[in-house]
Design a protein around this motif. Structure first.
Motif, short mmCIF file in Angstrom:
data_model
loop_
_atom_site.label_atom_id
_atom_site.label_comp_id
_atom_site.label_asym_id
_atom_site.label_seq_id
_atom_site.Cartn_x
_atom_site.Cartn_y
_atom_site.Cartn_z
N ALA A 41 -2.61 3.15 -2.85
CA ALA A 41 -2.92 2.40 -1.63
C ALA A 41 -3.83 1.21 -1.94
O ALA A 41 -3.58 0.08 -1.49
CB ALA A 41 -3.56 3.31 -0.60
N GLY A 42 -4.89 1.45 -2.71
CA GLY A 42 -5.84 0.38 -3.03
C GLY A 42 -5.21 -0.76 -3.79
O GLY A 42 -5.40 -1.94 -3.46
N ASN A 43 -4.42 -0.43 -4.81
CA ASN A 43 -3.77 -1.49 -5.59
C ASN A 43 -2.64 -2.16 -4.84
O ASN A 43 -2.37 -3.34 -5.03
CB ASN A 43 -3.28 -0.91 -6.92
N LEU A 64 -5.58 -10.80 -11.48
CA LEU A 64 -5.92 -9.59 -10.73
C LEU A 64 -4.66 -8.87 -10.26
O LEU A 64 -4.59 -7.64 -10.28
CB LEU A 64 -6.81 -9.95 -9.54
N LEU A 65 -3.66 -9.64 -9.85
CA LEU A 65 -2.36 -9.07 -9.46
C LEU A 65 -1.75 -8.29 -10.63
O LEU A 65 -1.27 -7.16 -10.46
CB LEU A 65 -1.42 -10.19 -9.02
N ASN A 66 -1.80 -8.88 -11.82
CA ASN A 66 -1.30 -8.19 -13.02
C ASN A 66 -2.07 -6.91 -13.28
O ASN A 66 -1.49 -5.88 -13.64
CB ASN A 66 -1.42 -9.11 -14.24
N LEU A 67 -3.38 -6.96 -13.08
CA LEU A 67 -4.22 -5.78 -13.30
C LEU A 67 -3.88 -4.66 -12.32
O LEU A 67 -3.83 -3.48 -12.71
CB LEU A 67 -5.70 -6.17 -13.16
N SER A 68 -3.60 -5.01 -11.08
CA SER A 68 -3.25 -4.00 -10.08
C SER A 68 -1.88 -3.38 -10.36
O SER A 68 -1.71 -2.16 -10.22
CB SER A 68 -3.26 -4.63 -8.67
N VAL A 69 -0.92 -4.20 -10.76
CA VAL A 69 0.39 -3.67 -11.15
C VAL A 69 0.23 -2.72 -12.34
O VAL A 69 0.82 -1.63 -12.38
CB VAL A 69 1.36 -4.81 -11.51
N LEU A 70 -0.59 -3.13 -13.29
CA LEU A 70 -0.86 -2.30 -14.46
C LEU A 70 -1.46 -0.95 -14.07
O LEU A 70 -1.04 0.10 -14.57
CB LEU A 70 -1.82 -3.04 -15.40
N ASP A 71 -2.43 -0.96 -13.15
CA ASP A 71 -3.10 0.28 -12.75
C ASP A 71 -2.14 1.26 -12.08
O ASP A 71 -2.24 2.47 -12.28
CB ASP A 71 -4.27 -0.04 -11.81
N VAL A 72 -1.20 0.73 -11.31
CA VAL A 72 -0.19 1.59 -10.67
C VAL A 72 0.69 2.23 -11.75
O VAL A 72 0.96 3.44 -11.72
CB VAL A 72 0.67 0.78 -9.67
N LEU A 73 1.14 1.43 -12.70
CA LEU A 73 1.99 1.95 -13.79
C LEU A 73 1.23 2.94 -14.66
O LEU A 73 1.77 3.99 -15.06
CB LEU A 73 2.50 0.79 -14.65
N ASN A 289 -11.09 -0.25 -9.57
CA ASN A 289 -10.76 -1.68 -9.61
C ASN A 289 -10.53 -2.29 -8.23
O ASN A 289 -11.15 -3.30 -7.89
CB ASN A 289 -9.55 -1.92 -10.51
N PRO A 290 -9.63 -1.73 -7.39
CA PRO A 290 -9.43 -2.34 -6.06
C PRO A 290 -10.66 -2.23 -5.17
O PRO A 290 -10.92 -3.12 -4.36
CB PRO A 290 -8.26 -1.54 -5.47
N ILE A 291 -11.44 -1.15 -5.33
CA ILE A 291 -12.67 -0.99 -4.53
C ILE A 291 -13.66 -2.08 -4.90
O ILE A 291 -14.27 -2.71 -4.04
CB ILE A 291 -13.28 0.41 -4.75
N ILE A 292 -13.83 -2.31 -6.21
CA ILE A 292 -14.77 -3.33 -6.68
C ILE A 292 -14.38 -4.71 -6.16
O ILE A 292 -15.22 -5.46 -5.65
CB ILE A 292 -14.83 -3.34 -8.22
N TYR A 293 -13.10 -5.05 -6.26
CA TYR A 293 -12.67 -6.39 -5.86
C TYR A 293 -12.68 -6.59 -4.34
O TYR A 293 -12.94 -7.69 -3.86
CB TYR A 293 -11.29 -6.71 -6.44
N THR A 294 -12.41 -5.53 -3.57
CA THR A 294 -12.44 -5.68 -2.11
C THR A 294 -13.86 -5.69 -1.56
O THR A 294 -14.12 -6.25 -0.50
CB THR A 294 -11.63 -4.57 -1.41
#
Length: 323
Positions: A41-43, A64-73, A289-294
């Motif tokens: 959900a966060g990513n 950051l978009l690349n990092l979020s895609v990476l975290d999901v994978l 990661n998503p918590i920190i950035y939001t």
């Protein structure tokens, strides 16, 4: 260990998991399922707002978009199998699936380290060379930097994983881990010079792909700090450095968790602690990661709020019409 045979005859690996917790673990299943849903959900929120909100169409948010895609994978590589283990005690994994999981886990780990370097370079260019930043960090350059990180990371684990797959294992090999981590699988192989060499090689490569990116990030931030200190006004210094705080927190989280995972392997501590340190590493960074950035990045926080408001506003109007 049962008699060792050629890996060609190996049918399955048996993931022991936490030796102190055998059988179905519904509580662990609920906890890990909650973590997994929060990570997704966060990513997903980060990916959505970066794609949809045109104010975030900047190099920093592209990475950051690349990092979020990476975290999901990254989390999808390990957590779904762990959920099956905890819920249904499904601890077997095929030879091919085990090495695919091993390759995916380690290649995505390296990808994160390299993406953090790329993000540090982006901040270096933005703060140290602001006049040339728009001309240098073009869309083409951003794609090339991101692609270089992904492709390099996908290639690095290939030799080690391939060589490890050629070691001899038992017909049903017991791996003392929750997933097919390289070192855990090597330790489950027949004890010979090849297995010892694979242990040394795997650890050496892991240290290299962790330390070298960390040094590059450190060099970038040394230049950034020196550049920020040359800014005359305090407000200017705070504004310049505030664009780096989210990235620094992510770097700190990543390297703190990976250090704990490495140290636990070298220290004389119970096997379950080794396993838990790796599991925490595989969950902590994608979760934070998503918590920190939001929470820390004003532009992302504003985009998330705007997105939520745009969804709520039409609903409130409908309720007013029916009221």
């Amino acid at each position: 260990m049962e008699s060792c045979i050629s890996n060609a005859s190996t049918k399955v690996f048996f993931l022991v998991g936490f030796s102190a917790l055998q059988g179905p673990q519904p509580l662990l299943f609920i906890v890990f399922l909650l973590f997994y849903l929060l990570i997704l959900a966060g990513n997903a929120v980060i990916i959505t707002v970066v794609v949809v909100d045109h104010t975030l169409h900047k190099p920093m948010y592209f990475f950051l978009l690349n990092l979020s895609v990476l975290d999901v994978l990254f989390t999808t590589t390990t957590i779904p199998k762990m959920l099956l283990m905890f819920l249904a005690n499904a601890k077997t994994i095929s030879f091919q699936a085990c090495f695919l999981q091993m390759y995916s886990f380690h290649s995505l780990t390296v990808t994160e380290a390299l993406l953090l370097v790329v993000m540090a370079y982006d901040r270096y260019e933005a703060i140290c060379n602001p006049l040339y930043y728009p001309a240098k960090m073009t869309t083409r350059m951003n794609i090339q930097l991101a692609a270089s990180a992904w492709i390099t990371a996908l290639l690095i684990p290939v030799p080690v994983v391939t060589q490890t797959s050629h070691l001899a294992y038992g017909h049903t090999t017991r791996v003392h881990h929750c997933f097919c981590d390289h070192l855990a699988v090597v330790q489950a192989a027949c004890l010979d010079s090849s297995a010892d060499f694979q242990t040394f090689l795997g650890f050496s490569i892991a240290m290299t792909v962790s330390v070298v990116p960390l040094l590059l990030v450190t060099v970038s931030y040394v230049h950034i700090i020196l550049s920020v200190l040359r800014i005359n006004s305090k407000a200017g210094r705070v504004k310049a450095f505030s664009t780096c705080t989210s990235h620094l927190l992510v770097v700190g989280t990543y390297y703190s968790s990976i250090t704990v995972a490495y140290v636990s392997y070298r220290a004389d501590i119970p096997a379950d602690v080794h396993i838990m340190s790796n599991v925490v590493f595989s969950i902590l960074t994608p979760l934070l990661n998503p918590i920190i950035y939001t929470l820390r990045n004003k532009e992302v926080k504003s985009a998330v709020k705007k997105s939520i408001f745009q969804k709520i506003s039409p609903l409130s109007k409908k309720f007013c019409l029916f009221g």
